[in-house]
Structures are given as C-alpha cells and as structure tokens.
Design a protein around this motif. Structure first.
Motif, mmCIF file in Angstrom:
data_model
loop_
_atom_site.group_PDB
_atom_site.id
_atom_site.type_symbol
_atom_site.label_atom_id
_atom_site.label_comp_id
_atom_site.label_asym_id
_atom_site.label_seq_id
_atom_site.Cartn_x
_atom_site.Cartn_y
_atom_site.Cartn_z
ATOM 1 N N TYR A 184 36.353 64.397 34.948
ATOM 2 C CA TYR A 184 34.957 64.712 34.667
ATOM 3 C C TYR A 184 34.075 64.307 35.852
ATOM 4 O O TYR A 184 33.225 65.070 36.294
ATOM 5 N N LEU A 185 34.301 63.101 36.373
ATOM 6 C CA LEU A 185 33.518 62.637 37.518
ATOM 7 C C LEU A 185 33.758 63.515 38.745
ATOM 8 O O LEU A 185 32.832 63.812 39.504
ATOM 9 N N ALA A 186 34.998 63.945 38.919
ATOM 10 C CA ALA A 186 35.316 64.825 40.044
ATOM 11 C C ALA A 186 34.581 66.158 39.904
ATOM 12 O O ALA A 186 34.068 66.704 40.888
ATOM 13 N N LYS A 187 34.508 66.674 38.677
ATOM 14 C CA LYS A 187 33.795 67.934 38.467
ATOM 15 C C LYS A 187 32.304 67.765 38.743
ATOM 16 O O LYS A 187 31.675 68.639 39.328
ATOM 17 N N ILE A 188 31.730 66.636 38.339
ATOM 18 C CA ILE A 188 30.313 66.379 38.608
ATOM 19 C C ILE A 188 30.072 66.371 40.118
ATOM 20 O O ILE A 188 29.139 66.994 40.619
ATOM 21 N N GLU A 189 30.925 65.662 40.850
ATOM 22 C CA GLU A 189 30.783 65.608 42.310
ATOM 23 C C GLU A 189 30.950 66.990 42.927
ATOM 24 O O GLU A 189 30.225 67.369 43.845
ATOM 25 N N THR A 190 31.904 67.755 42.408
ATOM 26 C CA THR A 190 32.156 69.094 42.931
ATOM 27 C C THR A 190 30.971 70.010 42.668
ATOM 28 O O THR A 190 30.551 70.764 43.551
ATOM 29 N N ILE A 191 30.419 69.940 41.474
ATOM 30 C CA ILE A 191 29.250 70.772 41.141
ATOM 31 C C ILE A 191 28.094 70.438 42.083
ATOM 32 O O ILE A 191 27.436 71.331 42.627
ATOM 33 N N ALA A 192 27.860 69.159 42.298
ATOM 34 C CA ALA A 192 26.771 68.752 43.192
ATOM 35 C C ALA A 192 27.013 69.281 44.609
ATOM 36 O O ALA A 192 26.085 69.778 45.267
ATOM 37 N N LYS A 193 28.253 69.205 45.072
ATOM 38 C CA LYS A 193 28.569 69.669 46.424
ATOM 39 C C LYS A 193 28.411 71.185 46.530
ATOM 40 O O LYS A 193 27.857 71.691 47.512
ATOM 41 N N LEU A 194 28.870 71.920 45.509
ATOM 42 C CA LEU A 194 28.738 73.373 45.542
ATOM 43 C C LEU A 194 27.265 73.790 45.510
ATOM 44 O O LEU A 194 26.880 74.774 46.134
ATOM 45 N N ARG A 195 26.446 73.032 44.812
ATOM 46 C CA ARG A 195 25.003 73.316 44.821
ATOM 47 C C ARG A 195 24.425 73.109 46.216
ATOM 48 O O ARG A 195 23.552 73.856 46.652
ATOM 49 N N GLN A 196 24.916 72.086 46.926
ATOM 50 C CA GLN A 196 24.445 71.850 48.295
ATOM 51 C C GLN A 196 24.777 73.030 49.197
ATOM 52 O O GLN A 196 24.052 73.326 50.135
ATOM 53 N N PHE A 197 25.889 73.709 48.896
ATOM 54 C CA PHE A 197 26.286 74.870 49.686
ATOM 55 C C PHE A 197 25.544 76.124 49.255
ATOM 56 O O PHE A 197 25.769 77.199 49.779
ATOM 57 N N GLY A 198 24.651 75.985 48.265
ATOM 58 C CA GLY A 198 23.802 77.102 47.870
ATOM 59 C C GLY A 198 24.360 77.981 46.769
ATOM 60 O O GLY A 198 23.811 79.052 46.508
ATOM 61 N N LEU A 199 25.450 77.580 46.116
ATOM 62 C CA LEU A 199 25.977 78.381 45.026
ATOM 63 C C LEU A 199 25.090 78.224 43.797
ATOM 64 O O LEU A 199 24.566 77.142 43.535
ATOM 65 N N SER A 200 24.932 79.295 43.047
ATOM 66 C CA SER A 200 24.154 79.250 41.813
ATOM 67 C C SER A 200 25.003 78.604 40.720
ATOM 68 O O SER A 200 26.235 78.515 40.830
ATOM 69 N N ASP A 201 24.339 78.181 39.643
ATOM 70 C CA ASP A 201 25.078 77.599 38.523
ATOM 71 C C ASP A 201 26.087 78.597 37.966
ATOM 72 O O ASP A 201 27.186 78.219 37.563
ATOM 73 N N GLU A 202 25.726 79.886 37.951
ATOM 74 C CA GLU A 202 26.644 80.913 37.452
ATOM 75 C C GLU A 202 27.892 81.007 38.330
ATOM 76 O O GLU A 202 29.011 81.096 37.829
ATOM 77 N N GLN A 203 27.701 80.974 39.654
ATOM 78 C CA GLN A 203 28.836 81.032 40.576
ATOM 79 C C GLN A 203 29.713 79.786 40.433
ATOM 80 O O GLN A 203 30.944 79.873 40.467
#
Length: 166
Positions: free
Chosen positions: A128-147
């Motif tokens: 779960y913590l890894a997914k949270i970190e991954t989501i935050a990182k993907l947002r930094q790369f400009g991916l939308s929540d849908e992506q």
C-alpha cells in the motif's frame, strides 16, 4: 498501458523538464528515438539533414543532461536500460515501434505463510505504501489520475483516496 514512441518521448521530456526546467527539442527527441532503435549518429544526422559531428555533439550534451536527470551515467549503449529502471518502464522497439508497458506494484501470488516461521512484516501495508509513493511519483511526471489508475490496475476512487492518506 501500452506506450508508443511519442509517449516515451513525452515521459522523458516531462522528467527532464521537472529536473531542469527545459524541454527537449526536436533533435534531442530524434537522438533518443534513434538511440533506442540502435541507430548510429550518421543515420540520425541524415534524417535531420545535419552533419554527423553536430548530431554527435548534441547527443553528448543530451546524454550528460539525462545522466544528471536520472542520477546515473547515461550512454548510448545503456539508455534503454536506464529508462526501463524508471518506474519499471519496459521499452521494446519492434517492427511496429510499440513501446511496452508500465507495470508498477503488480499483484503476484504469495505463498501460504508457514506458521512455524517467525512473523514477517505486513506485506499488504508495504505494498500500500509503495502504491502511494508510486502514485505521487506518477503525478510528478504529469500523469492524470485516470492514467495512473489504468497503469496501476486501480480504480479511480482508489487513486483519489491517496490524497486523503497523505
């Protein structure tokens, strides 16, 4: 999520922009694409109607910038593997130039715990913590929540709940 050549170049551009505040130009994009397709500088130069020396100079500067951006040495011979290490980005240039997929935190079968062994860390919490970190990182790369939801195999609501967890 399948990524074409354009999407991989956008990924690199976003990472470089986040680190340097500069966007990739057409020649830099062409050098990355050509390098991933194992083209020589001469072939890339012919495509852009430039001299091989100029393309080689720009390529050298680009590889230095990518080294700084990714925090590890980047050379023509290891560009693909460096990019693959970024969020498990799998790149495969075949005849159709399709680039693999992003696979982050995949759900793999786990063995049944052996009660005679000492307890192991809570793997669900770690995942779960890894997914949270991954989501935050993907947002930094400009991916939308849908992506992000599509990439990680999550529902959109699960991705949006990360904001509440932080």
């Amino acid at each position: 999520m399948l990524m074409d050549t354009h999407q991989v170049l956008e990924f690199v551009d976003k990472v470089v922009y986040a680190k340097t505040g500069k966007r990739l130009n057409d020649l830099q994009r062409g050098i990355i694409e050509g390098t991933l397709k194992q083209q020589k500088y001469a072939e890339i130069a012919d495509t852009y109607r430039l001299t091989q020396g100029h393309v080689k100079d720009v390529g050298y500067e680009l590889l230095q910038m990518l080294s700084d951006t990714f925090g590890e040495p980047v050379e023509k011979g290891n560009l693909k593997s460096v990019l693959e290490r970024q969020d498990n980005l799998n790149i495969s240039f075949g005849n159709n130039n399709v680039i693999g997929y992003i696979n982050v935190c995949s759900d793999r079968p786990t063995a049944t715990p052996d009660e005679s062994q000492p307890p192991t860390p809570d793997l669900r919490r770690d995942k779960y913590l890894a997914k949270i970190e991954t989501i935050a990182k993907l947002r930094q790369f400009g991916l939308s929540d849908e992506q992000i939801a599509e990439s990680l195999g999550l529902t959109l609501e699960e991705v949006k709940q990360v904001d509440k967890a932080l």
